[in-house]
Design an enzyme around this catalytic site. Structure first.
Site, PDB file in Angstrom:
ATOM      1  N   THR A   1      37.678 -12.461  38.074  1.00 42.71           N
ATOM      2  CA  THR A   1      36.235 -12.625  38.148  1.00 42.71           C
ATOM      3  C   THR A   1      35.576 -11.358  37.610  1.00 42.71           C
ATOM      4  O   THR A   1      36.101 -10.257  37.781  1.00 42.71           O
ATOM      5  CB  THR A   1      35.748 -13.008  39.563  1.00 42.71           C
ATOM      6  OG1 THR A   1      34.400 -13.498  39.475  1.00 42.71           O
ATOM      7  CG2 THR A   1      35.760 -11.838  40.534  1.00 42.71           C
TER       8      THR A   1
ATOM      9  N   CYS B   1      28.227  -8.464  45.190  1.00 41.40           N
ATOM     10  CA  CYS B   1      29.130  -9.568  45.528  1.00 41.40           C
ATOM     11  C   CYS B   1      30.517  -9.017  45.869  1.00 41.40           C
ATOM     12  O   CYS B   1      30.875  -7.914  45.465  1.00 41.40           O
ATOM     13  CB  CYS B   1      29.277 -10.525  44.355  1.00 41.40           C
ATOM     14  SG  CYS B   1      27.747 -11.323  43.857  1.00 41.40           S
TER      15      CYS B   1
ATOM     16  N   HIS C   1      34.337 -15.521  44.713  1.00 36.76           N
ATOM     17  CA  HIS C   1      33.308 -14.547  44.325  1.00 36.76           C
ATOM     18  C   HIS C   1      32.096 -14.811  45.227  1.00 36.76           C
ATOM     19  O   HIS C   1      31.297 -15.708  44.980  1.00 36.76           O
ATOM     20  CB  HIS C   1      32.968 -14.758  42.837  1.00 36.76           C
ATOM     21  CG  HIS C   1      31.996 -13.768  42.266  1.00 36.76           C
ATOM     22  ND1 HIS C   1      32.169 -13.215  41.016  1.00 36.76           N
ATOM     23  CD2 HIS C   1      30.846 -13.245  42.735  1.00 36.76           C
ATOM     24  CE1 HIS C   1      31.144 -12.399  40.753  1.00 36.76           C
ATOM     25  NE2 HIS C   1      30.330 -12.403  41.778  1.00 36.76           N
TER      26      HIS C   1
END
Lengths: 215, 165
Positions: free
Chosen positions: B26, B32, B49
């Site tokens: 990711t 995040c 994520h």
């Protein structure tokens, strides 16, 4: 509250006009500041997934120089001014008259970063002032934050409010272009203004312009 | 015969799983959190994520479970177990949760990075999944990639170099 899926084309057009007015003023300020012509591409107001939002800025991993600020007042939201590293360097070099400024690796020159922040401050200020006059809403910017990092890491910050209600954002995107010059033969951009109103702000904006929820 | 390594991509507020020798990745984690849950012996891993700490923050009807720390960890674990991982063998690594911008007197939402980390750690603890490595906090973005083969989490940053967990 307005559901993103139900937003009409008319309303998207209104948001587009908001981007037009705001970024038009900002482009004028930028032109005056750098003493050169800055073109603005016809803006768009789009409903995008978070992933598409990252792609507007060149992809989640692309390194960008950004100014982020929160809009406070009647219609809260987030605003980004996003430049490629090369473009940010060029603007700062022009502002300072110092060709040696670079964002290649930290630590960055403090004066240059502060000039970049001031640039963002002036541009977002003129964007919001225009918007405020147009809508008669009271809108004022928070102190801007500078971020030089991956676009995904930066932009996700502006999606936090909207992400609590939706997996989509309405983004008002305006692209700034520097005119063709020797250093910049293709007239390459690129600056993006992203305006991301908080979910509850849309109705307030539309009402301020006399558009009812049935339009 | 040459085998082609596939890289499974996980978007923002998204989750997916991978089996060796493929990788999972990711990009552009800021506040995040990227959490990887894996069963080393079964060579299977999943990644989420996570954008927001708590599904109670959600104001929408139909919920995207991958978006919230508490629901993403649970959902990912269930999918892994359904695909042959053993709950008792699961381990986790995480990265992200940075504070990208510093504002004074800011709203709680701007402290979202640390809160995302706390929620993921809490959700893992509830499922008794041990955390074998974490690279969290700071103020820089991260791109992460995990191999269920080696169980190494590679972390790439722009300004702070690269590292492995």
């Amino acid at each position: 509250m307005l559901s993103i899926n139900e937003i009409s084309d008319l309303k998207l057009d209104i948001l587009k006009e908001i981007g037009n007015i705001g970024a038009g003023h900002a482009a004028t300020s930028l032109s005056a500041l750098l003493n050169r012509k800055i073109d603005m591409r016809v803006p768009g107001a789009r409903i995008v997934s978070f992933e598409e939002m990252m792609n507007l800025a060149g992809g989640a991993e692309t390194v960008v120089a950004s100014i982020f600020l929160r809009i406070e007042g009647d219609a809260p939201g987030s605003m980004f001014f996003i430049l490629s590293i090369a473009q940010a360097e060029r603007f700062v070099q022009q502002l300072l008259g110092d060709k040696s400024f670079t964002l290649a690796e930290p630590p960055y020159d403090e004066l240059g970063v502060s000039a970049f922040k001031e640039l963002g401050n002036i541009l977002s200020g003129s964007y919001l002032t225009a918007l405020s006059e147009f809508t008669k809403l009271s809108l004022y910017p928070s102190v801007p934050g500078v971020g030089i990092d991956m676009a995904g890491a930066i932009i996700s910050y502006g999606l936090l409010e909207i992400s609590q209600t939706s997996d989509f954002a309405i983004v008002i995107d305006t692209i700034l272009k520097e005119e063709d010059t020797e250093n910049n033969p293709a007239g390459d951009v690129k600056g993006h203004f992203f305006l991301l109103p908080d979910p509850e702000s849309f109705e307030i904006i539309f009402q301020s312009l006399g558009v009812t929820s049935n339009d | 015969m040459t085998s082609v390594l596939n890289i499974v991509k996980v978007g923002i507020a998204d989750l997916n799983i991978v089996k060796a020798p493929d990788l999972i990745r990711t990009t552009g984690l800021g506040s995040c959190v990227g959490v990887v849950i894996y069963d080393k012996a079964r060579r299977i891993a999943g990644m989420a994520h996570v954008m927001l700490p708590d599904s109670a923050l959600g104001k929408q009807g139909l919920m995207n479970k991958a978006k919230y720390g508490d629901t993403a960890v649970k959902e990912l674990t269930e999918i892994l177990v359904a695909n042959g991982a053993r709950l008792a063998a699961l381990q986790a690594k995480l990265a992200g949760g940075a504070q990208m911008f510093q504002f004074s007197g800011s709203s709680d939402v701007l402290r979202i990075g640390p809160r995302n980390v706390e929620s993921v750690l809490l959700a893992l603890k509830k499922l008794n999944i041990p955390v074998t490595g974490q690279d969290v906090g700071g103020n820089n973005g991260r791109t992460i990639e995990f191999s269920p083969e080696t169980c190494i989490l590679s972390i790439r940053t722009i300004n702070k170099g690269n590292s492995e967990l």
